[in-house]
Write a protein that holds these residues in place. Structure first.
Motif, short mmCIF file in Angstrom:
data_model
loop_
_atom_site.label_atom_id
_atom_site.label_comp_id
_atom_site.label_asym_id
_atom_site.label_seq_id
_atom_site.Cartn_x
_atom_site.Cartn_y
_atom_site.Cartn_z
N SER A 53 0.83 -1.21 0.00
CA SER A 53 0.00 0.00 0.00
C SER A 53 0.86 1.26 0.00
O SER A 53 0.46 2.29 -0.53
N VAL A 54 2.05 1.16 0.58
CA VAL A 54 2.96 2.31 0.54
C VAL A 54 3.47 2.53 -0.90
O VAL A 54 3.56 3.65 -1.38
N GLU A 81 1.85 1.63 -3.52
CA GLU A 81 0.69 2.14 -4.27
C GLU A 81 0.53 3.65 -4.05
O GLU A 81 0.27 4.40 -5.00
N ALA A 82 0.73 4.07 -2.81
CA ALA A 82 0.62 5.49 -2.51
C ALA A 82 1.67 6.28 -3.30
O ALA A 82 1.38 7.33 -3.86
N ALA A 83 2.87 5.74 -3.36
CA ALA A 83 3.93 6.41 -4.12
C ALA A 83 3.54 6.53 -5.58
O ALA A 83 3.74 7.57 -6.22
N ARG A 84 2.95 5.46 -6.12
CA ARG A 84 2.48 5.51 -7.52
C ARG A 84 1.39 6.56 -7.66
O ARG A 84 1.38 7.34 -8.61
N ALA A 85 0.48 6.57 -6.71
CA ALA A 85 -0.66 7.50 -6.78
C ALA A 85 -0.20 8.94 -6.75
O ALA A 85 -0.91 9.82 -7.23
#
Lengths: 359, 323
Positions: B193-194, B196-200
């Motif tokens: 999820s971290v 994913e957050a970086a991607r987001a």
């Protein structure tokens, strides 16, 4: 609530997401034969995440998607910034098809136009609050002075000043989510994606953060897509609500629409436990004045309390407790309808019979 | 002869000969014929190893001891630093020659570990990113770890010749796998999820690797480095068979002469060196949390110097108690 223009900032058109190796095959089958979720799972070993979702989010609007876990709402929101690619359909952000842009442009879009808040915070444990909040600026290559300044502004906006140098695990859950919120708004993006941001927090903190978020959102005029499994939360903060079930958007409407006109039994079940006091207006439950006088005889208008058609049940109850008379609802100063005690009580229960009869 | 070639279905193995050993021996021939090509490259690496060796020997033992203890203090804290200093003193007093031998061994181990890191980190990252690559790599790593060192000792010597470079090569073969495995494991273990957050928030794959994955995988990667150091040390006796000097050579010679006393001195020396390197490399692997969220320049001898040079500019804001 906020000033809204009719322009759609986020537009989803027939978005499908099917997970699995044979997704496209399964999509063909489901479109031509209308298979159910279970049939697709058994026949193609695929899971349907989102089933033909279409909706618009207008500028400045808070659009809630409400659904239980597994309904596909988190999958759907990840299509907006293309963390997930759709099996079919298109997503437009300010008129631009997200699935057509290059990787480079997509990264710019994510960093500058779309802020996202996650249910599990997803803060980077090895970075301080400041470094977390400045992340999107950092990956865009802004220099340290710039990003410190913008990050500080965002940190101040969520009232966390003084905590910049701390690491996320030194903060409480509510504070961590405020960091998440600050990170999302740091680059001042016009769009916010909120994936169940307050679900993991205790009720009191949740309410505080909802208030914080709503004031920030209206102040900064963000277009927000808000995911929640809590209908109360959706009603509290949403300008419009979409109810999602098994990947399908069952109903889209204002909170009042959803509560008073549930599209099917599923939505009705949801709505059953919701307090209608603030949602239903006098117009919905009043009886036409001529229908009333025909049945009950003429009414002494002067002794009756008065109300407007858009007054909520809450206000009507306040008026009704002080008198035995029915409430007269006036439009442009002329009496238009009557709300009897019985109608009021039925309204509180969510039964809006009289309005339907006369309509 | 006829009997030998008769095929017996119940015992097919003894009657069929694919001559694997002979064809494998061809590697040796190939190695010998390609020797000339290797020599200039070998010379470069030999120079590097000799340079490290000379540098370690150039420092007076007591100064070196203090230096290593300070490094241990910075990397791991006060208590490990004391253990390291004690171990090094014990090592020095084992035998008048022990310190010099230990420095030679340390030079070989350092060269091997640095090479392992340069080779292992990229391979570990690749293995973390690609399931297919990991699948291919896994049996190769298994082979490297389990094949007896004597098997590849001969071809390496034929190709490169005896000496330090060959010693480092055989050490790399044995010590590399845990670093690759743990790098891959560490990156795969980063909270998705971290990432994913970086991607987001618009990070590119390389930014995600450098800013998110590698920092979060660092404790695991350093555990891999620790294992690599330990395995490299365990190879020193075998490496000494191909004329690598140091403590390992002492053990080997003692074995040849059945000199138990000398063997114990060499052996203990290796163990003490192992403890020293283990404490230092384990200390590096501590996460920020274990350090009470202080930056590296806020603790250890550097922290002391910083505090002394600019007194009372700020009080430590950390709410955690010092370890």
């Amino acid at each position: 609530m906020t000033q809204q223009s009719e322009e759609a900032v986020i537009r989803c058109e027939g978005v499908w997401k099917i997970f699995g190796r044979r997704a496209s095959e399964a999509l063909e089958a489901v479109k031509s034969q209308g298979l159910s979720k279970d049939e697709i799972r058994d026949k193609f070993d695929c899971v349907v995440g989102v089933r033909e979702a279409s909706f618009d989010v207008r500028r400045g609007e808070i659009f809630c998607i409400m659904g239980l876990s597994g309904s596909g709402k988190s999958t759907l929101i990840r299509h907006i910034n293309r963390l997930i690619e759709p099996t079919a359909g298109a997503i437009h952000i300010e008129g631009e098809n997200v699935n057509d842009v290059s990787q480079k442009k997509l990264r710019a879009l994510r960093a500058e136009k779309i802020g996202m808040v996650f249910q599990n915070m997803a803060l980077m444990p090895h970075r301080t609050v400041m470094e977390n909040v400045a992340f999107s600026q950092e990956v865009r290559g802004h220099d340290i002075k710039d990003r410190t300044q913008t990050a500080l502004r965002a940190i101040k906006a969520v009232e966390l000043d003084g905590w910049e140098a701390k690491y996320p695990d030194e903060l409480s859950g509510g504070m961590q989510q405020r960091v998440g919120l600050a990170r999302a708004i740091a680059a001042d993006p016009p769009i916010l994606l909120m994936d169940e941001p307050f679900s993991a927090l205790d009720p009191l903190i949740r309410r505080q953060l909802q208030d914080k978020f709503m004031s920030l959102s209206s102040e900064m005029k963000k277009t927000t897509l808000f995911i929640t499994h809590d209908l109360d939360e959706a009603i509290r903060i949403g300008d419009r609500i979409a109810i999602m079930k098994d990947g399908v958007l069952v109903q889209i409407g204002t909170p009042e629409d959803i509560v008073t006109n549930p599209a099917d039994d599923y939505v009705a079940d949801f709505v059953a436990g919701i307090s209608k006091l603030g949602l239903i207006s006098a117009a919905k439950i009043m009886e036409q004045i001529d229908v009333y006088t025909r049945r009950e005889g003429p009414l002494d208008l002067d002794s009756c309390p008065e109300a407007c058609p858009d007054h909520s049940l809450d206000r009507l109850v306040d008026l009704a407790v002080s008198t035995q008379q029915p409430i007269v609802v006036k439009v442009d100063g002329k009496p238009a309808g009557v709300v009897t005690k019985n109608a009021l009580l039925r309204g509180i229960k969510g039964d809006i019979g009289p309005a339907e009869k006369t309509a | 002869m006829d009997e030998e070639n008769k095929f017996n279905i119940l015992d097919p193995f003894s009657s069929v000969d694919f001559e694997i050993a002979d064809s494998a021996d061809g590697i040796k021939q190939w190695a010998i014929s390609n020797r000339e090509l290797i020599q200039p490259i070998k010379a470069v690496f030999n120079d590097i190893i000799v340079f490290i060796d000379d540098a370690l020997h150039a420092v007076p033992p007591l100064l070196m001891l203090v230096l290593i203890a300070i490094i241990a203090w910075q990397a791991a804290g006060r208590r490990p630093a004391i253990i390291v200093a004690l171990c090094l003193s014990a090592l020095g007093f084992l035998d008048p020659n022990a310190w010099g031998l230990a420095m030679t061994t340390l030079a070989i181990v350092m060269a091997a570990v640095i090479a392992c890191f340069i080779i292992g980190l990229p391979l570990g990252i690749l293995a973390a990113k690609s399931d297919a690559f990991e699948k291919i790599l896994r049996p190769v790593l298994d082979l490297m770890q389990t094949i007896p060192a004597f098997v590849y000792l001969v071809p390496v010597v034929m190709l490169v010749g005896i000496g330090n470079v060959s010693g480092v090569i055989v050490t790399i073969i044995f010590a590399l796998p845990p670093l690759i495995r743990l790098t891959s494991l560490g990156i795969r273990g980063v909270n998705p999820s971290v990432v994913e957050a970086a991607r987001a928030f618009g990070a590119s794959p390389s930014q995600i690797l450098v800013k998110v994955e590698l920092p979060l995988a660092t404790p695991t990667i350093l555990a891999g480095v620790n294992q690599t150091i330990m395995l490299a040390l365990s190879m020193v006796v075998i490496a000494s068979m191909i004329s690598v000097g140091g403590l390992g050579n002492e053990v080997l010679r003692a074995m040849g002469r059945l000199d138990a006393g000398k063997a114990i001195v060499g052996g203990l020396g290796i163990v003490l060196l192992a403890i020293v390197l283990d404490r230092i490399s384990q200390g590096l692997g501590q996460s920020g949390r274990e350090r009470g969220h202080r930056h590296w320049w806020q603790s250890g001898p550097v922290g002391l110097v910083v505090r002394l040079t600019k007194p009372k500019t700020e009080t430590t804001p950390s709410i955690r108690t010092e370890k």
